[in-house]
Design a protein around this motif. Structure first.
Motif, PDB file in Angstrom:
ATOM      1  N   GLN A 143       0.833  -1.204   0.000  1.00 32.18           N
ATOM      2  CA  GLN A 143       0.000   0.000   0.000  1.00 32.18           C
ATOM      3  C   GLN A 143       0.867   1.252   0.000  1.00 32.18           C
ATOM      4  O   GLN A 143       0.587   2.221  -0.712  1.00 32.18           O
ATOM      5  N   PHE A 147       1.004   3.981  -3.059  1.00 34.31           N
ATOM      6  CA  PHE A 147       0.721   5.389  -2.790  1.00 34.31           C
ATOM      7  C   PHE A 147       1.914   6.247  -3.187  1.00 34.31           C
ATOM      8  O   PHE A 147       1.771   7.286  -3.843  1.00 34.31           O
ATOM      9  N   PHE A 150       2.387   6.843  -7.094  1.00 36.27           N
ATOM     10  CA  PHE A 150       1.528   7.859  -7.705  1.00 36.27           C
ATOM     11  C   PHE A 150       1.769   9.240  -7.101  1.00 36.27           C
ATOM     12  O   PHE A 150       1.730  10.247  -7.814  1.00 36.27           O
ATOM     13  N   LEU A 246      -8.393   1.798  -1.973  1.00 36.61           N
ATOM     14  CA  LEU A 246      -9.204   2.857  -2.560  1.00 36.61           C
ATOM     15  C   LEU A 246      -9.120   4.135  -1.743  1.00 36.61           C
ATOM     16  O   LEU A 246      -9.036   5.236  -2.303  1.00 36.61           O
ATOM     17  N   ARG A 249      -6.147   6.022  -2.714  1.00 37.25           N
ATOM     18  CA  ARG A 249      -6.320   6.782  -3.958  1.00 37.25           C
ATOM     19  C   ARG A 249      -7.143   8.049  -3.716  1.00 37.25           C
ATOM     20  O   ARG A 249      -6.896   9.097  -4.334  1.00 37.25           O
ATOM     21  N   LEU A 252      -4.844  10.556  -2.350  1.00 37.92           N
ATOM     22  CA  LEU A 252      -4.029  11.134  -3.424  1.00 37.92           C
ATOM     23  C   LEU A 252      -4.789  12.246  -4.136  1.00 37.92           C
ATOM     24  O   LEU A 252      -4.222  13.297  -4.456  1.00 37.92           O
ATOM     25  N   GLU A 253      -6.068  12.015  -4.373  1.00 37.90           N
ATOM     26  CA  GLU A 253      -6.888  13.036  -5.037  1.00 37.90           C
ATOM     27  C   GLU A 253      -6.968  14.289  -4.178  1.00 37.90           C
ATOM     28  O   GLU A 253      -6.823  15.416  -4.675  1.00 37.90           O
TER      29      GLU A 253
END
Length: 281
Positions: A143, A147, A150, A246, A249, A252-253
């Protein structure tokens, strides 16, 4: 799975217990042989599951029983007197059950994200940290690496900490001296003591710890400034972690929203990737 089937009752019995891989192997065997499970001796169950007889005893104790005979008595008490009474509705095998459990975990995460404030706060903390250390040991290492992979496309300095040992504190020190203000952590069962110790040390050094964990009551909670829970699936021999992935992610957004040049960095990477022919289209 049919709610009144023997397999369904067994699955409910096992839910909520942290079982070792060996104990999960026994649980899976019992689910597969649900109709016979109440009548198997500990030796027979051990042979079917490919484990030792003492492992079966420890398994029963882990479920809260005094021993395997008590577990077997319980199963006989809840077993239907007549197999014809069993629900003839739709049933699912153990692999489908694992998928359905993950779907439920994702639905729960969706409900939690109805309040975006914690994720948005985490995104701001991560975006502002230069550098940004990302910690994940053992089961959580993949994980952390995902992470970090990205995050490095939009953040100028990401440092993945996916190995324990005596140098872990040194790497946290290095990040702090370089200007880090936050640390991102992924913490999944079984929780390594090194992870807990590393988070305590990071806080002592003044870092804001943002943690994605399987539960708000995970051992890392007391050393996290902001903990974001995402349930894991424990129906297979090894945990399934769709919800934590998820949630990573989503973070990250949120982090991209806190980095003014994130989109420009992504576009620049796309241009370079095309010029170098990195991807097969």
């Amino acid at each position: 799975m049919s709610g009144s089937s023997p397999a369904a009752r067994l699955q409910r019995l096992f839910e909520g217990h942290r079982l070792t891989p060996t104990q999960r192997r026994i649980a899976h065997c019992m689910v597969r042989r649900a109709a016979d499970a109440p009548f198997l001796s500990s030796v027979e169950l051990a042979e079917l599951a490919g484990v030792s007889q003492p492992s079966v005893t420890r398994f029963a104790v882990a479920l809260g029983f005094d021993g395997y005979p008590a577990l077997r008595r319980h199963l006989r008490e809840v077993a239907p007197a007549d197999a014809e009474q069993e629900d003839a509705g739709e049933t699912y095998n153990e692999y489908q059950q694992a998928v359905r459990a993950e779907i439920e975990n994702l639905q729960h995460l969706c409900a939690v994200l109805a309040d975006p404030a914690p994720v948005e706060r985490a995104g701001r903390l991560l975006a502002a940290s230069r550098p940004l250390p990302v910690l994940g040991l053992r089961a959580a290492s993949s994980q952390a690496r995902g992470f970090g992979y990205f995050a490095a496309k939009v953040h100028p300095d990401v440092r993945v900490l996916d190995e324990g040992g005596s140098m872990l504190a040194d790497r946290i020190d290095s990040a702090r001296r370089a200007g880090a203000t936050a640390l991102m952590c992924f913490a999944l069962p079984r929780h390594p003591k090194e992870t807990v110790d590393a988070l305590a040390y990071a806080q002592d050094q003044g870092l804001n710890v943002v943690t994605v964990a399987d539960s708000a009551f995970a051992p890392v909670a007391k050393h996290s400034d902001l903990l974001l829970p995402a349930a894991i699936g424990s129906g297979l021999s090894f945990d399934t972690v769709c919800a934590p992935m998820l949630l990573g992610r989503v973070l990250l957004e949120a982090m991209c929203d806190g980095l003014p040049d994130a989109q420009a960095r992504l576009e620049e990477f796309d241009v370079r990737a095309a010029a170098r022919g990195l991807f097969v289209e």
